[in-house]
Scaffold this motif. Structure first.
Motif, PDB file in Angstrom:
ATOM      1  N   LEU A   1       0.827  -1.201   0.000  1.00 20.30           N
ATOM      2  CA  LEU A   1       0.000   0.000   0.000  1.00 20.30           C
ATOM      3  C   LEU A   1       0.871   1.264   0.000  1.00 20.30           C
ATOM      4  CD1 LEU A   1      -3.052  -0.246  -0.057  1.00 20.30           C
ATOM      5  CD2 LEU A   1      -3.125   0.463   2.333  1.00 20.30           C
ATOM      6  N   VAL A   2       1.901   1.253   0.824  1.00 20.21           N
ATOM      7  CA  VAL A   2       2.798   2.413   0.888  1.00 20.21           C
ATOM      8  C   VAL A   2       3.492   2.615  -0.456  1.00 20.21           C
ATOM      9  CG1 VAL A   2       4.921   3.315   1.909  1.00 20.21           C
ATOM     10  CG2 VAL A   2       3.169   2.296   3.388  1.00 20.21           C
TER      11      VAL A   2
ATOM     12  N   THR B   1       3.030   5.905  -2.663  1.00 16.20           N
ATOM     13  CA  THR B   1       4.260   6.688  -2.852  1.00 16.20           C
ATOM     14  C   THR B   1       4.470   6.973  -4.338  1.00 16.20           C
ATOM     15  OG1 THR B   1       5.271   5.695  -0.891  1.00 16.20           O
ATOM     16  CG2 THR B   1       6.747   6.765  -2.463  1.00 16.20           C
ATOM     17  N   ASP B   2       4.301   5.953  -5.162  1.00 14.43           N
ATOM     18  CA  ASP B   2       4.385   6.135  -6.617  1.00 14.43           C
ATOM     19  C   ASP B   2       3.400   7.197  -7.081  1.00 14.43           C
ATOM     20  OD1 ASP B   2       6.308   4.250  -6.893  1.00 14.43           O
ATOM     21  OD2 ASP B   2       5.073   2.759  -7.933  1.00 14.43           O
ATOM     22  N   THR B   3       2.183   7.067  -6.573  1.00 12.84           N
ATOM     23  CA  THR B   3       1.099   7.964  -6.964  1.00 12.84           C
ATOM     24  C   THR B   3       1.428   9.426  -6.696  1.00 12.84           C
ATOM     25  OG1 THR B   3      -0.579   6.292  -6.545  1.00 12.84           O
ATOM     26  CG2 THR B   3      -1.300   8.580  -6.477  1.00 12.84           C
ATOM     27  N   LEU B   4       2.070   9.667  -5.562  1.00 14.09           N
ATOM     28  CA  LEU B   4       2.274  11.052  -5.117  1.00 14.09           C
ATOM     29  C   LEU B   4       3.620  11.634  -5.510  1.00 14.09           C
ATOM     30  CD1 LEU B   4       0.731  10.692  -1.531  1.00 14.09           C
ATOM     31  CD2 LEU B   4      -0.359  11.607  -3.593  1.00 14.09           C
ATOM     32  N   GLU B   5       4.372  10.867  -6.280  1.00 15.84           N
ATOM     33  CA  GLU B   5       5.746  11.279  -6.596  1.00 15.84           C
ATOM     34  C   GLU B   5       5.832  12.687  -7.178  1.00 15.84           C
ATOM     35  OE1 GLU B   5       9.233   8.630  -8.572  1.00 15.84           O
ATOM     36  OE2 GLU B   5       7.997   7.909  -6.904  1.00 15.84           O
TER      37      GLU B   5
ATOM     38  N   ARG C   1       6.765   9.480   0.074  1.00 14.43           N
ATOM     39  CA  ARG C   1       6.645   8.290   0.928  1.00 14.43           C
ATOM     40  C   ARG C   1       6.053   8.648   2.289  1.00 14.43           C
ATOM     41  NH1 ARG C   1       8.332   2.994   2.286  1.00 14.43           N
ATOM     42  NH2 ARG C   1       8.972   2.921   4.464  1.00 14.43           N
ATOM     43  N   ARG C   2       6.510   9.744   2.832  1.00  7.98           N
ATOM     44  CA  ARG C   2       5.975  10.164   4.128  1.00  7.98           C
ATOM     45  C   ARG C   2       4.496  10.530   4.012  1.00  7.98           C
ATOM     46  NH1 ARG C   2       9.831  14.008   7.098  1.00  7.98           N
ATOM     47  NH2 ARG C   2      10.667  12.064   7.963  1.00  7.98           N
ATOM     48  N   ALA C   3       4.139  11.191   2.923  1.00  6.77           N
ATOM     49  CA  ALA C   3       2.726  11.533   2.707  1.00  6.77           C
ATOM     50  C   ALA C   3       1.886  10.264   2.573  1.00  6.77           C
ATOM     51  CB  ALA C   3       2.582  12.398   1.454  1.00  6.77           C
ATOM     52  N   ALA C   4       2.420   9.284   1.879  1.00  3.48           N
ATOM     53  CA  ALA C   4       1.697   8.014   1.700  1.00  3.48           C
ATOM     54  C   ALA C   4       1.440   7.351   3.048  1.00  3.48           C
ATOM     55  CB  ALA C   4       2.506   7.081   0.798  1.00  3.48           C
ATOM     56  N   ILE C   5       2.455   7.289   3.873  1.00  2.00           N
ATOM     57  CA  ILE C   5       2.314   6.676   5.198  1.00  2.00           C
ATOM     58  C   ILE C   5       1.293   7.432   6.041  1.00  2.00           C
ATOM     59  CG2 ILE C   5       3.558   6.295   7.374  1.00  2.00           C
ATOM     60  CD1 ILE C   5       6.021   5.546   5.664  1.00  2.00           C
ATOM     61  N   ALA C   6       1.343   8.745   5.982  1.00  2.00           N
ATOM     62  CA  ALA C   6       0.407   9.556   6.766  1.00  2.00           C
ATOM     63  C   ALA C   6      -1.034   9.312   6.321  1.00  2.00           C
ATOM     64  CB  ALA C   6       0.760  11.025   6.644  1.00  2.00           C
TER      65      ALA C   6
END
Lengths: 174, 174
Positions: B121-122, B126-130, B137-142
């Motif tokens: 999922l992360v 992470t790919d999506t928000l690059e 990555r931090r945004a994905a985790i949050a």
DNA sequence: GTCTATAATTTGATAGAC
DNA sequence: GTCTATCAAATTATAGAC
């Protein structure tokens, strides 16, 4: 010297936070305390009664800790530090977080005490943010969800770094 | 016509998402499917094997659903809608969220599959928000933590409104 | 592939001695 | 208040018939 009741509550808290309501037995709990399971039943007649009482007790302890935190925006950072410390010390999930996940299949009295924990937390944080947010209640709910989810993710990933990453910009939710 | 294995997995998913790993028995599971517990053991030798397989299967299903979601920032809103729908349909917690909370006391193979779900999922988010975040990555985790925590809080409070409140400004975490 | 039957252990809970 | 002993039920799991 702590009373037997207090030692039972302490051991039960640790067990629930690591394994959930169904994840441990009265015998394991009694062994943690150094007594027999029949003695646990002497203090708490049923598992439901024990965990309902424990959850109310946890809410009280938590509320006491909140009393010493700063007010205003700084309180959000203090919340974060509190949750992080619990993780770092290996104390497992927030008790109410664990029970909240399971709540639909828990005895009513336990689910009710769990609900009351979050009502208390939302109320405290809503008050705190009243002057800092246009929607203080919504911000409070978002922050609490973020903290609980960050704990869950850190445990699932086996890495406290995930907690830090997930909550670094917690104040953006205000 | 679905195979017995598929019906077992479906029933097990529902049970774990409502009550957790220790919150149900092979007999209850078998009754859900309309067979006997010995027949469940024929397909999955142990509870550990069943839930480890289920978790890997859940990850695969989830990944398939992700394939149909929009890319870029819109994907975050689609994640939110996915999680919300599961809650609204009464499907309980995210399977990996429930197991993640309990993970420290679960069999290794189950904890490992749970960890892999969140890795997947992360990575996807992470790919999506690059291109939309300085720290994708931090945004994905949050965001994932926010969604899991919002589910937990909605269940604990018995109100899907808490999910909506907690995730309304999810994109602020990007 | 599903069943009956059962083993071996564990569970929540109780009775009654000390 | 703690213990031993015990209960009835439930648990994970296996053996073997069909």
């Amino acid at each position: 010297m702590t009373s037997t009741v207090d030692r039972i509550l302490e051991a039960a808290e640790a067990r629930v936070r690591q394994a959930g309501y169904h994840g441990f037995s009265f015998r394991e709990l009694a062994a943690d305390v150094g007594i027999k399971s029949a003695s646990v039943h002497h203090h708490f007649p049923t598992k439901e009664a024990l965990i309902a009482h424990l959850t109310a007790h946890y809410r009280g302890k938590f509320k006491e800790e909140l009393a010493s935190l700063p007010v205003g925006r700084a309180r959000v950072a203090a919340y974060r530090a509190m949750f992080r410390e619990q993780l770092e010390l290996g104390f497992g999930m927030c008790l109410a977080g664990m029970l909240g996940a399971e709540s639909e299949e828990l005895p009513d009295s336990v689910a009710e005490e769990t609900r009351r924990f979050f009502d208390m937390l939302v109320a405290d944080l809503t008050d705190t943010l009243e002057n800092d947010s246009g929607e203080p209640r919504r911000a409070a709910i978002a922050i609490i969800a973020q903290l609980e989810g960050a704990m869950l993710l850190a445990r699932a990933s086996g890495s406290i770094k995930h907690f830090d990453d997930a909550t670094e910009r917690l104040e953006k939710l205000i």
